[in-house]
Each structure stands twice: as structure tokens, then as C-alpha cells.
Design an enzyme around this catalytic site. Sequence first.
Site, PDB file in Angstrom:
ATOM      1  CG  HIS A 123     -12.347  49.139  -7.791  1.00 47.30           C
ATOM      2  ND1 HIS A 123     -12.236  49.455  -6.457  1.00 47.30           N
ATOM      3  CD2 HIS A 123     -11.126  49.398  -8.331  1.00 47.30           C
ATOM      4  CE1 HIS A 123     -11.011  49.880  -6.194  1.00 47.30           C
ATOM      5  NE2 HIS A 123     -10.313  49.863  -7.299  1.00 47.30           N
ATOM      6  CE  LYS A 162      -0.366  50.049  -2.528  1.00 48.15           C
ATOM      7  NZ  LYS A 162      -0.974  49.977  -3.861  1.00 48.15           N
ATOM      8  NE  ARG A 179      -8.826  56.384 -10.959  1.00 50.03           N
ATOM      9  CZ  ARG A 179      -8.262  55.863  -9.891  1.00 50.03           C
ATOM     10  NH1 ARG A 179      -8.879  55.934  -8.734  1.00 50.03           N
ATOM     11  NH2 ARG A 179      -7.085  55.286  -9.956  1.00 50.03           N
ATOM     12  CB  SER A 215      -9.106  52.600  -2.772  1.00 52.35           C
ATOM     13  OG  SER A 215      -9.734  51.736  -3.676  1.00 52.35           O
TER      14      SER A 215
HETATM   15  P1  ADP Z   1      -3.825  49.738  -8.004  1.00 54.12           P
HETATM   16  O1  ADP Z   1      -3.111  49.846  -6.688  1.00 54.12           O
HETATM   17  O2  ADP Z   1      -3.363  48.596  -8.853  1.00 54.12           O
HETATM   18  O3  ADP Z   1      -3.987  51.025  -8.781  1.00 54.12           O
HETATM   19  P2  ADP Z   1      -6.631  50.009  -7.383  1.00 54.12           P
HETATM   20  O4  ADP Z   1      -7.487  49.070  -6.615  1.00 54.12           O
HETATM   21  O5  ADP Z   1      -6.461  51.376  -6.831  1.00 54.12           O
HETATM   22  O6  ADP Z   1      -5.278  49.246  -7.562  1.00 54.12           O
HETATM   23  O7  ADP Z   1      -7.156  50.137  -8.871  1.00 54.12           O
HETATM   24  C1  ADP Z   1      -7.299  49.039  -9.730  1.00 54.12           C
HETATM   25  C2  ADP Z   1      -7.670  49.544 -11.104  1.00 54.12           C
HETATM   26  O8  ADP Z   1      -8.944  50.161 -11.048  1.00 54.12           O
HETATM   27  C3  ADP Z   1      -6.737  50.587 -11.686  1.00 54.12           C
HETATM   28  O9  ADP Z   1      -6.666  50.409 -13.091  1.00 54.12           O
HETATM   29  C4  ADP Z   1      -7.416  51.894 -11.381  1.00 54.12           C
HETATM   30  O10 ADP Z   1      -7.058  52.896 -12.302  1.00 54.12           O
HETATM   31  C5  ADP Z   1      -8.865  51.478 -11.554  1.00 54.12           C
HETATM   32  N1  ADP Z   1      -9.785  52.328 -10.788  1.00 54.12           N
HETATM   33  C6  ADP Z   1      -9.800  52.558  -9.465  1.00 54.12           C
HETATM   34  N2  ADP Z   1     -10.809  53.407  -9.121  1.00 54.12           N
HETATM   35  C7  ADP Z   1     -11.439  53.704 -10.288  1.00 54.12           C
HETATM   36  C8  ADP Z   1     -12.538  54.544 -10.647  1.00 54.12           C
HETATM   37  N3  ADP Z   1     -13.171  55.286  -9.744  1.00 54.12           N
HETATM   38  N4  ADP Z   1     -12.899  54.611 -11.928  1.00 54.12           N
HETATM   39  C9  ADP Z   1     -12.216  53.899 -12.867  1.00 54.12           C
HETATM   40  N5  ADP Z   1     -11.172  53.099 -12.627  1.00 54.12           N
HETATM   41  C10 ADP Z   1     -10.779  53.003 -11.353  1.00 54.12           C
END
Ligand code: ADP
Length: 161
Positions: free
Chosen positions: A19, A43, A92, A130
Site C-alpha cells: 500500500h 465484513k 498486482r 493484507s
Molecule cells: P480492498 O479490500 O479494497 O481490496 P485492500 O486494502 O486490500 O482493500 O487494497 C486496497 C488497494 O490497494 C487495492 O487497489 C489493492 O489492489 C491495492 N493493493 C493492496 N496490496 C497491494 C500491493 N502489494 N501492491 C499493489 N497494490 C496493492
Amino acid sequence: MTNKNAVYPGSYDPLTNGHIDIIERGLRIFEKITVAVLKNPQKKYLFDLDERLEILNHTFKDNPRIEVDCFEGLLVDYLNKREITTVVRGLRAISDFEVEFQMALMNRRLSPDVETIFLVPSVNYSFLSSRLVKEIYQLGGEIRPMVPELVDRKLKEKYRL
Ligand code: ADP
């Protein structure tokens, strides 16, 4: 309307270096990034909203170009309220693509002014999520360089490592 500001919405359960990488890349394009934590009552999260906000506020406290906020309900309503029309999301791999594509088109349908910008992380984080971080900690794995120090500490507390 110019795009000086962008919203980077997500669950951040918890914040990872993936992030952070996306936020840093976003700051090369935008003046300001608002990291907006989604409150979704349906959730189940490992970290409650206050903990997720605490981690984000702590991590970005020294950067006035990063704002931390939270929202409930539709992202487009939040964008409208904040008068921001650009969304940043991270891409990703192919696995992200379908969901992100659907969401971007749906948001545009709901609010035609909204544009979604996808940023690609460093390859080092391209496999990081995550969900994976939580699974690895739960199983006692060491993954410190993948998350900020505060997250590492909090994950260890949660799983009593
Ligand atoms: P959500 O539940 O909305 O997917 P996340 O916190 O998992 O929330 O992710 C928020 C955003 O960050 C999403 O666009 C996700 O694809 C991106 N993201 C999460 N981890 C990574 C990473 N390692 N590299 C690039 N983008 C990421």
C-alpha cells in the site's frame, strides 16, 4: 476540475508496504492522496476501524501530503462529498484485474466524472496482500520487511507471537 487530489480507498487490514509503495507512486502524480478506510459492517476485520486508522495516522504523520480518513457506503458518495474525482488503486496481477475493472466501471456508471487510475507496485510487493500477511503471522512466519514496524508489533500482539 483538475486532479490535484486523489482518494486511495481500501480496507487496510492491515496496511502493508505494498500500500505504501502505491501511495508513494501516487504522490509523484498527485498533490495530495487521501487514504480512505472503508467501514463495511458486513465484513469481518482483524483490526477494527480505530486500529486501522491509528496505524495509518502513525505511519503518515510526518507527511502533510497524505491525509487519512474513513468512509461508509458508496465510494462515489464519499468522492462527491469531498469534491474529489480521482481514485487510485493498485494492480498486482491478473487476479486483481477483473475485480478492479468491474469496480472502476461501476463507479463510473454511478458517477460519470469519476476516473480510476491504476498504479503498479514494485515487483517486491507484487505478490503481497493484507490477507497473506495475516495468514503468515498466524502461522508464526517472519515477514517484517513487508509491513511497517507498528503493524509488525500489532500483528505479534494479536497472534501472541
Ligand atoms: P480492498 O479490500 O479494497 O481490496 P485492500 O486494502 O486490500 O482493500 O487494497 C486496497 C488497494 O490497494 C487495492 O487497489 C489493492 O489492489 C491495492 N493493493 C493492496 N496490496 C497491494 C500491493 N502489494 N501492491 C499493489 N497494490 C496493492
